[in-house]
Motif scaffolding. Sequence first.
Motif, PDB file in Angstrom:
ATOM      1  N   GLY A  29      33.654 -22.495   5.938  1.00 18.79           N
ATOM      2  CA  GLY A  29      32.286 -22.598   5.053  1.00 18.79           C
ATOM      3  C   GLY A  29      32.433 -21.837   3.715  1.00 18.79           C
ATOM      4  O   GLY A  29      31.443 -21.760   3.145  1.00 18.79           O
ATOM      5  N   ARG A  30      33.620 -21.140   3.410  1.00 16.14           N
ATOM      6  CA  ARG A  30      33.689 -20.159   2.403  1.00 16.14           C
ATOM      7  C   ARG A  30      33.444 -20.856   0.946  1.00 16.14           C
ATOM      8  O   ARG A  30      33.274 -20.381   0.060  1.00 16.14           O
ATOM      9  CB  ARG A  30      34.825 -19.354   2.569  1.00 16.14           C
ATOM     10  CG  ARG A  30      36.212 -20.019   2.518  1.00 16.14           C
ATOM     11  CD  ARG A  30      37.188 -19.065   2.825  1.00 16.14           C
ATOM     12  NE  ARG A  30      38.646 -19.751   2.449  1.00 16.14           N
ATOM     13  CZ  ARG A  30      39.503 -20.312   3.346  1.00 16.14           C
ATOM     14  NH1 ARG A  30      38.870 -20.116   4.650  1.00 16.14           N
ATOM     15  NH2 ARG A  30      40.312 -20.953   3.068  1.00 16.14           N
ATOM     16  N   ALA A  31      33.994 -22.216   1.117  1.00 18.77           N
ATOM     17  CA  ALA A  31      33.723 -23.040  -0.333  1.00 18.77           C
ATOM     18  C   ALA A  31      32.223 -22.845  -0.612  1.00 18.77           C
ATOM     19  O   ALA A  31      32.189 -23.436  -1.904  1.00 18.77           O
ATOM     20  CB  ALA A  31      34.353 -24.335  -0.114  1.00 18.77           C
ATOM     21  N   PHE A  32      31.478 -22.909   0.071  1.00 18.59           N
ATOM     22  CA  PHE A  32      29.946 -22.977  -0.181  1.00 18.59           C
ATOM     23  C   PHE A  32      29.472 -21.730  -1.196  1.00 18.59           C
ATOM     24  O   PHE A  32      28.523 -21.893  -1.988  1.00 18.59           O
ATOM     25  CB  PHE A  32      28.990 -23.090   0.827  1.00 18.59           C
ATOM     26  CG  PHE A  32      29.131 -24.356   1.832  1.00 18.59           C
ATOM     27  CD1 PHE A  32      28.545 -25.539   0.965  1.00 18.59           C
ATOM     28  CD2 PHE A  32      29.669 -24.447   3.026  1.00 18.59           C
ATOM     29  CE1 PHE A  32      28.579 -26.910   1.760  1.00 18.59           C
ATOM     30  CE2 PHE A  32      29.570 -25.673   3.479  1.00 18.59           C
ATOM     31  CZ  PHE A  32      29.201 -26.819   2.874  1.00 18.59           C
ATOM     32  N   SER A  33      30.357 -20.728  -1.080  1.00 16.86           N
ATOM     33  CA  SER A  33      30.015 -19.615  -1.973  1.00 16.86           C
ATOM     34  C   SER A  33      30.155 -20.025  -3.419  1.00 16.86           C
ATOM     35  O   SER A  33      29.672 -19.355  -4.565  1.00 16.86           O
ATOM     36  CB  SER A  33      30.979 -18.399  -1.739  1.00 16.86           C
ATOM     37  OG  SER A  33      32.500 -18.744  -1.922  1.00 16.86           O
ATOM     38  N   VAL A  34      31.383 -20.813  -3.744  1.00 13.91           N
ATOM     39  CA  VAL A  34      31.449 -21.528  -4.953  1.00 13.91           C
ATOM     40  C   VAL A  34      29.928 -22.263  -5.570  1.00 13.91           C
ATOM     41  O   VAL A  34      29.597 -21.894  -6.593  1.00 13.91           O
ATOM     42  CB  VAL A  34      32.594 -21.959  -5.284  1.00 13.91           C
ATOM     43  CG1 VAL A  34      32.878 -22.870  -6.652  1.00 13.91           C
ATOM     44  CG2 VAL A  34      33.925 -21.116  -4.791  1.00 13.91           C
ATOM     45  N   THR A  35      29.572 -22.917  -4.666  1.00 15.09           N
ATOM     46  CA  THR A  35      28.443 -23.839  -5.031  1.00 15.09           C
ATOM     47  C   THR A  35      27.150 -22.647  -5.404  1.00 15.09           C
ATOM     48  O   THR A  35      26.609 -23.089  -6.110  1.00 15.09           O
ATOM     49  CB  THR A  35      28.108 -24.680  -3.770  1.00 15.09           C
ATOM     50  OG1 THR A  35      29.333 -25.473  -3.519  1.00 15.09           O
ATOM     51  CG2 THR A  35      26.972 -25.639  -4.035  1.00 15.09           C
ATOM     52  N   GLY A  36      27.058 -21.720  -4.456  1.00 17.81           N
ATOM     53  CA  GLY A  36      26.339 -20.613  -4.677  1.00 17.81           C
ATOM     54  C   GLY A  36      26.447 -20.216  -6.043  1.00 17.81           C
ATOM     55  O   GLY A  36      25.317 -19.947  -6.513  1.00 17.81           O
ATOM     56  N   VAL A  37      27.585 -19.968  -6.119  1.00 17.08           N
ATOM     57  CA  VAL A  37      27.601 -19.294  -7.768  1.00 17.08           C
ATOM     58  C   VAL A  37      27.097 -20.070  -8.774  1.00 17.08           C
ATOM     59  O   VAL A  37      26.453 -19.915  -9.763  1.00 17.08           O
ATOM     60  CB  VAL A  37      29.023 -18.813  -7.767  1.00 17.08           C
ATOM     61  CG1 VAL A  37      29.264 -18.430  -9.390  1.00 17.08           C
ATOM     62  CG2 VAL A  37      29.492 -17.583  -7.062  1.00 17.08           C
ATOM     63  N   MET A  38      27.726 -21.469  -8.730  1.00 18.76           N
ATOM     64  CA  MET A  38      27.184 -22.500  -9.592  1.00 18.76           C
ATOM     65  C   MET A  38      25.692 -22.570  -9.968  1.00 18.76           C
ATOM     66  O   MET A  38      25.238 -22.863 -10.992  1.00 18.76           O
ATOM     67  CB  MET A  38      27.861 -23.846  -9.245  1.00 18.76           C
ATOM     68  CG  MET A  38      29.260 -23.951  -9.454  1.00 18.76           C
ATOM     69  SD  MET A  38      30.294 -25.459  -9.588  1.00 18.76           S
ATOM     70  CE  MET A  38      30.001 -25.986  -7.814  1.00 18.76           C
ATOM     71  N   VAL A  39      25.118 -22.783  -8.436  1.00 19.05           N
ATOM     72  CA  VAL A  39      23.598 -23.081  -8.388  1.00 19.05           C
ATOM     73  C   VAL A  39      22.902 -21.761  -9.179  1.00 19.05           C
ATOM     74  O   VAL A  39      21.981 -21.632  -9.918  1.00 19.05           O
ATOM     75  CB  VAL A  39      23.163 -23.202  -7.034  1.00 19.05           C
ATOM     76  CG1 VAL A  39      21.604 -23.063  -7.150  1.00 19.05           C
ATOM     77  CG2 VAL A  39      23.540 -24.513  -6.716  1.00 19.05           C
ATOM     78  N   GLY A  40      23.342 -20.568  -8.935  1.00 22.84           N
ATOM     79  CA  GLY A  40      22.803 -19.314  -9.297  1.00 22.84           C
ATOM     80  C   GLY A  40      23.038 -19.254 -10.959  1.00 22.84           C
ATOM     81  O   GLY A  40      22.034 -18.821 -11.429  1.00 22.84           O
ATOM     82  N   VAL A  41      24.148 -19.484 -11.401  1.00 26.17           N
ATOM     83  CA  VAL A  41      24.411 -19.499 -12.675  1.00 26.17           C
ATOM     84  C   VAL A  41      23.364 -20.503 -13.504  1.00 26.17           C
ATOM     85  O   VAL A  41      22.808 -20.237 -14.507  1.00 26.17           O
ATOM     86  CB  VAL A  41      25.827 -19.670 -13.006  1.00 26.17           C
ATOM     87  CG1 VAL A  41      25.863 -19.966 -14.657  1.00 26.17           C
ATOM     88  CG2 VAL A  41      26.394 -18.664 -13.021  1.00 26.17           C
ATOM     89  N   THR A  42      23.326 -21.635 -12.799  1.00 30.30           N
ATOM     90  CA  THR A  42      22.181 -22.710 -13.212  1.00 30.30           C
ATOM     91  C   THR A  42      20.750 -22.022 -13.540  1.00 30.30           C
ATOM     92  O   THR A  42      20.109 -22.127 -14.562  1.00 30.30           O
ATOM     93  CB  THR A  42      22.343 -23.931 -12.606  1.00 30.30           C
ATOM     94  OG1 THR A  42      23.668 -24.473 -12.947  1.00 30.30           O
ATOM     95  CG2 THR A  42      21.494 -24.967 -13.208  1.00 30.30           C
TER      96      THR A  42
END
Length: 53
Positions: A29-42
């Motif tokens: 599930g480490r790929a979800f960290s990239v999603t977290g960064v994208m949501v966070g920046v948004t």
Amino acid sequence: MNTALAAGLAFTLAGLVGYLVGVAAPYPGRAFSVTGVMVGVTLLAIGWGGDSA
């Protein structure tokens, strides 16, 4: 403090930490960290945008 700004900061930091841990030791599930960064920046962009309306 703006809610979107606080949430964006939390998601971005959590995503970055998750990404760095995933680089050192792969985990499921480490790929979800990239999603977290994208949501966070948004959310950071929304929070910094302010309430100009």
